[in-house]
Design an enzyme around this catalytic site. Sequence first.
Site, PDB file in Angstrom:
ATOM      1  N   SER A   1      -7.310   1.997  -2.271  1.00  0.00           N
ATOM      2  CA  SER A   1      -6.124   1.184  -2.548  1.00  0.00           C
ATOM      3  C   SER A   1      -6.567  -0.176  -3.082  1.00  0.00           C
ATOM      4  O   SER A   1      -7.537  -0.756  -2.601  1.00  0.00           O
ATOM      5  CB  SER A   1      -5.316   0.991  -1.264  1.00  0.00           C
ATOM      6  OG  SER A   1      -4.450  -0.113  -1.408  1.00  0.00           O
TER       7      SER A   1
ATOM      8  N   GLU B   1       0.831  -1.199   0.000  1.00  0.00           N
ATOM      9  CA  GLU B   1       0.000   0.000   0.000  1.00  0.00           C
ATOM     10  C   GLU B   1       0.874   1.261   0.000  1.00  0.00           C
ATOM     11  O   GLU B   1       0.551   2.250  -0.664  1.00  0.00           O
ATOM     12  CB  GLU B   1      -0.925  -0.031   1.230  1.00  0.00           C
ATOM     13  CG  GLU B   1      -2.115   0.897   1.102  1.00  0.00           C
ATOM     14  CD  GLU B   1      -3.195   0.572   2.127  1.00  0.00           C
ATOM     15  OE1 GLU B   1      -3.646  -0.597   2.168  1.00  0.00           O
ATOM     16  OE2 GLU B   1      -3.578   1.460   2.898  1.00  0.00           O
TER      17      GLU B   1
ATOM     18  N   CYS C   1     -10.285  -1.689  14.645  1.00  0.00           N
ATOM     19  CA  CYS C   1     -10.625  -3.114  14.785  1.00  0.00           C
ATOM     20  C   CYS C   1     -10.801  -3.533  16.241  1.00  0.00           C
ATOM     21  O   CYS C   1     -11.575  -4.436  16.544  1.00  0.00           O
ATOM     22  CB  CYS C   1      -9.550  -3.976  14.160  1.00  0.00           C
ATOM     23  SG  CYS C   1      -9.195  -3.510  12.477  1.00  0.00           S
TER      24      CYS C   1
ATOM     25  N   GLU D   1     -16.204 -10.724   3.639  1.00  0.00           N
ATOM     26  CA  GLU D   1     -15.056 -10.502   2.752  1.00  0.00           C
ATOM     27  C   GLU D   1     -14.487 -11.838   2.247  1.00  0.00           C
ATOM     28  O   GLU D   1     -14.209 -11.998   1.060  1.00  0.00           O
ATOM     29  CB  GLU D   1     -13.971  -9.733   3.515  1.00  0.00           C
ATOM     30  CG  GLU D   1     -12.766  -9.383   2.656  1.00  0.00           C
ATOM     31  CD  GLU D   1     -11.654  -8.733   3.476  1.00  0.00           C
ATOM     32  OE1 GLU D   1     -11.421  -9.145   4.618  1.00  0.00           O
ATOM     33  OE2 GLU D   1     -11.017  -7.805   2.948  1.00  0.00           O
TER      34      GLU D   1
ATOM     35  N   GLU E   1       2.125   1.704  -3.369  1.00  0.00           N
ATOM     36  CA  GLU E   1       1.026   2.164  -4.224  1.00  0.00           C
ATOM     37  C   GLU E   1       0.799   3.665  -4.045  1.00  0.00           C
ATOM     38  O   GLU E   1       0.647   4.412  -5.016  1.00  0.00           O
ATOM     39  CB  GLU E   1      -0.264   1.395  -3.878  1.00  0.00           C
ATOM     40  CG  GLU E   1      -1.424   1.755  -4.799  1.00  0.00           C
ATOM     41  CD  GLU E   1      -2.735   1.086  -4.395  1.00  0.00           C
ATOM     42  OE1 GLU E   1      -2.746   0.299  -3.426  1.00  0.00           O
ATOM     43  OE2 GLU E   1      -3.751   1.366  -5.055  1.00  0.00           O
TER      44      GLU E   1
ATOM     45  N   GLU F   1     -14.175 -12.487  -5.521  1.00  0.00           N
ATOM     46  CA  GLU F   1     -12.828 -12.088  -5.958  1.00  0.00           C
ATOM     47  C   GLU F   1     -11.747 -12.776  -5.136  1.00  0.00           C
ATOM     48  O   GLU F   1     -10.586 -12.814  -5.538  1.00  0.00           O
ATOM     49  CB  GLU F   1     -12.594 -10.581  -5.781  1.00  0.00           C
ATOM     50  CG  GLU F   1     -13.607  -9.638  -6.366  1.00  0.00           C
ATOM     51  CD  GLU F   1     -14.728  -9.328  -5.393  1.00  0.00           C
ATOM     52  OE1 GLU F   1     -15.688 -10.132  -5.398  1.00  0.00           O
ATOM     53  OE2 GLU F   1     -14.673  -8.352  -4.640  1.00  0.00           O
TER      54      GLU F   1
ATOM     55  N   LYS G   1     -15.405  -9.473   8.020  1.00  0.00           N
ATOM     56  CA  LYS G   1     -14.391 -10.347   7.446  1.00  0.00           C
ATOM     57  C   LYS G   1     -15.006 -11.657   6.944  1.00  0.00           C
ATOM     58  O   LYS G   1     -14.471 -12.295   6.050  1.00  0.00           O
ATOM     59  CB  LYS G   1     -13.318 -10.656   8.490  1.00  0.00           C
ATOM     60  CG  LYS G   1     -12.459  -9.461   8.857  1.00  0.00           C
ATOM     61  CD  LYS G   1     -11.358  -9.230   7.857  1.00  0.00           C
ATOM     62  CE  LYS G   1     -10.610  -7.941   8.155  1.00  0.00           C
ATOM     63  NZ  LYS G   1      -9.841  -7.472   6.998  1.00  0.00           N
TER      64      LYS G   1
ATOM     65  N   CYS H   1      -8.186  -1.924   4.236  1.00  0.00           N
ATOM     66  CA  CYS H   1      -8.101  -3.104   5.121  1.00  0.00           C
ATOM     67  C   CYS H   1      -9.401  -3.435   5.812  1.00  0.00           C
ATOM     68  O   CYS H   1      -9.576  -4.531   6.328  1.00  0.00           O
ATOM     69  CB  CYS H   1      -7.050  -2.947   6.203  1.00  0.00           C
ATOM     70  SG  CYS H   1      -5.952  -1.599   5.981  1.00  0.00           S
TER      71      CYS H   1
END
Lengths: 386, 593
Positions: B327, B280, B523, B369, B283, B374, B366, B307
């Site tokens: 990102s 990241e 988190c 996710e 990037e 993907e 999560k 994230c």
Amino acid sequence: MKDKHVKRVDLIFEKIECRDVLEKIIDMEPDAICQEILESDLKGRGGAGFPTGMKWRFGSQEESSIKYIVCNADEGEPGTFKDREILDQVPGKVFCGMAIAARAVGAKAGYVYLRGEYKFLIPKLNEELAKFHRTMDEFNQNFRIQVRLGSGAYICGEESALFESIEGKRGEPRNKPPYPTTSGLFGKPTIINNVETLVYTVMIMKYGASHFKELGTKDSRGSKVFSVSGDTPKAGIFELELGMSVNEFVEEFGDGDTKAVQVGGASGFCVPRKRFEETIIGFEGVPTGGSMKLFNSTRSMYNVLHNYLDFFTEESCGQCTPCRVGCQQLLKGVEAVKRGDKNSKYLDELVKLAKTMKRASKCGLGQSVGNAFGSIVENFKEEIIY
Amino acid sequence: MVSLSINGMLVKVPQGTTILDAAKKLNFRIPTLCQHDDLCVAGNCRVCVVEQLGGRSLLAACATPVSSGMQILTNSLKVRAARKHVIELLLSEHNADCTKCYKNGNCELQDLSNEFSVGDHLLLDLTETKEYTIDRFSPSIIKDDSKCIRCQRCVRTCEQLQGVNALTVAYKGEHQKISTFEELSMAEVICTNCGQCINRCPTGALVERTYLDEVWDAILDPEKHVVVQTAPAVRVGLGEELGFEPGERVTGKMVAALKRLGFDSVLDTDFSADLTIMEEGTELLTRLKRALVDKDPSVALPMTTSCSPGWIKFIEHTFPEYLPNVSTCKSPQQMFGALAKTYFAQVRKLDPKNIVSVSIMPCTAKKYEANRPEMRSSGYKDVDYVLTTRELAKMIKQAGVEFRKLKEDKYDSIMGKSTGAGVIFGATGGVMEAALRTAYEIITGREVPFEGLNITPVRGMEGVRLASIKIEECKEEWSFLNGVELKCAVAHGLVNARELMNRVKSGDLIVHFIEVMACPGGCLGGGGQPIPTNEKIRKKRTEAIYAEDMSMELRKSHENPEVIGIYKEFLGEPLSHKSHELLHTHYTERVRY
Ligand SMILES: Cc1cc2nc3c(=O)[nH]c(=O)nc-3n(C[C@H](O)[C@H](O)[C@H](O)COP(=O)(O)O)c2cc1C
Ligand code: SF4
């Protein structure tokens, strides 16, 4: 004793020149207006009966550049239809009352919250409103009124739920305090009054507090518009002097066979024949927002009660436990007793539950379910059980 | 100050204090259900009613401010009668099949009914005639209306903390319920799966979808090699479920417990957090170079972090026009998953089809996710099962592991090594701080100019925080950044993210880099963390996170030897072809409701 039992009055629907009243109050000090209303002892006609002058004074004492006047025209109480009639007959007087309140507390904006079913009144109200605004312009007054349409929920007549509704939110009552005079519509100091209350303030400003006080009793000054329905040959709207007993009322409106009168609609009390004599219709006895429903001996009081409970079970906003679940328990409970699934003692449990609802509910709706329930169960126990 | 008496005892409290808090001062606990420290007052459950001497009705202690001279009784006959009624009423509408409930033993309604000995129900059971929906469509959240007590904590959470408004109140009276847009399933609406509602639900009406059985099956299958990764925030929360005070770090014990449970490799998401910083950070620098040197108008700045899967879903729903700004890095969990079945399998000589990859997360998003289509770049499902901190605690209890008595253990290798920079991913501002520690050093060759590497301006609990760092005396290849003031913004809690994005959108705020964590506090305040979670507890967990960072030998991601190793042996360099294949992803615009 008064010579005439039931005395008709003609204040609300009297056609007057609102201009003159407006001209008069514009020159008055705000506090003098509050004082006049206070002296009249006028109490709110929407049901709760809060002294209007006191409400206005509280509102006037708030420091805020923005204040609102709201006219409560939600009229959702089963058996009332007097506000509709008032708005239909004398809409100008309602706006005039709002302007007086605005002058008294220093408000520039007002809302009329109109019951959804009264949509048909809107063209007429708008026409009258345009006239009213022109008069305000002439007098260099910047008070403006908008009409908002309700969406058919009874709870939206409760003042704080009504504010939520105007604000575009779900109509759920708020916690109190704060009260509307401190934090009402859009969080600003707000005066909310019933349609009829506002018209009385016009008549008080026109004729003076002392004139108004000549009518009624110490606790219930003046007159009131009643919506009379049920087993009566004279259903309709009547403005009567306050202070009569239920007996006097029944003599005038009953069909000769009246066994009970529900005073104040679903949220009011049921007065049985044996109490007619001793019960005064007013704040010293049974208060009413105007609904008077007569029942004769052919009526099943179980059905009457069932109807009210059905109504509340549907119309509770559902947010607080005692009301949302309590209503269902009362309804299912009387059904169970009627069917014989529960014995008659269970009614005592339900009466206790209704007491909790009265004490612990968040708003006036849940708090008043016990009125009809308690008074019907107490007086017509046999009809509920058998 | 206002003086009043509560149960005959005098107390003085500041004006505006509620009766509830005033009573707390005298050590009287008044029971509550709808009240939650994180949320505005609702006053709708009515469990907290108290009596005011001389008053006609009872008062909701949570919603009523004290007034001078008040005489309050919290335990009078009237109060007891009403309170018991309220609890009975709630139970009469509640599917009280407690023994079969996921929240059995961790339910506020159960506690209350226990406390008030509401045994033989006098009232009618209303559940018999009602039809309730159980929504099991979401991979993260199960919504069971039969257990809902309409306290509206979830609705307030979704609105006030998250600004998402996926949950709303529908209908009135007996039909009133907590619902979604047109009563669609949670999987079809704007819900971000953050699980903040779950964390606040007093009953079992909103719970995480659990994958405990699947994980046990995998562990107990001798064919499978079960790899587990643990997110940074889990180590500062897990203890609360197992008898420790909030803020106690249990990293070593947790590792030991995971080994005892039978996981074959106990590894660390912190490793892939460090890896995320490499990808990241590079990037970001690449985007800056394209913008500043190549003057490429197509480059999307500010760049935002990626994230937090709750944030990703939120932006896909609410600011899809900003998706190019996000990102392309996968979250540390998904980077880890993709590597577990490729790099790790290769090094450990395992057949990826026999690897089951499990992650322990403070997060319910999560779970969603891991199920995104993907997330299969290894050729398999990169992360097979996601468990929350709470579920891990449950596993530990199920296995009879005496957590308190465990000796601390260390993560396995490879993919078990981490730095303090990876750890602070668990707190709001942490990704920003970790990225700055590395990026600044790459650009200038010097450490960030903050004492002890602690970039305090990006830390804290303010909803939106802004910070900037002036870049000077760059290395040759980064000279284009000389004199640039790198501007950063940090938001946590989606309601704050929305505010931040609106400011960016209106042009009122110009920054280069944005960190967003969906959950309040980051988190460590995640929807999968122990219940209760509130401001006080979040602060304790935050302190623990930073203490963990300070205790680490290495504090900068680029110094992680395993990170250096993986680039050398497997990935090549950040943003390499292989990195793109395994560690980066893309996003999808979604519905607005
Ligand atoms: C459930 C409920 C419904 C109500 N509906 C009305 C209504 O339709 N019209 C009304 O004027 N007041 C209604 N009220 C009373 C209002 O809350 C408020 O007290 C009133 O508008 C104040 O005006 P007043 O002082 O002039 O009576 C209702 C109250 C409750 C609790
Ligand atoms: S008493 Fe009934 S109507 Fe009033 S807030 Fe409670 S549930 Fe809503």
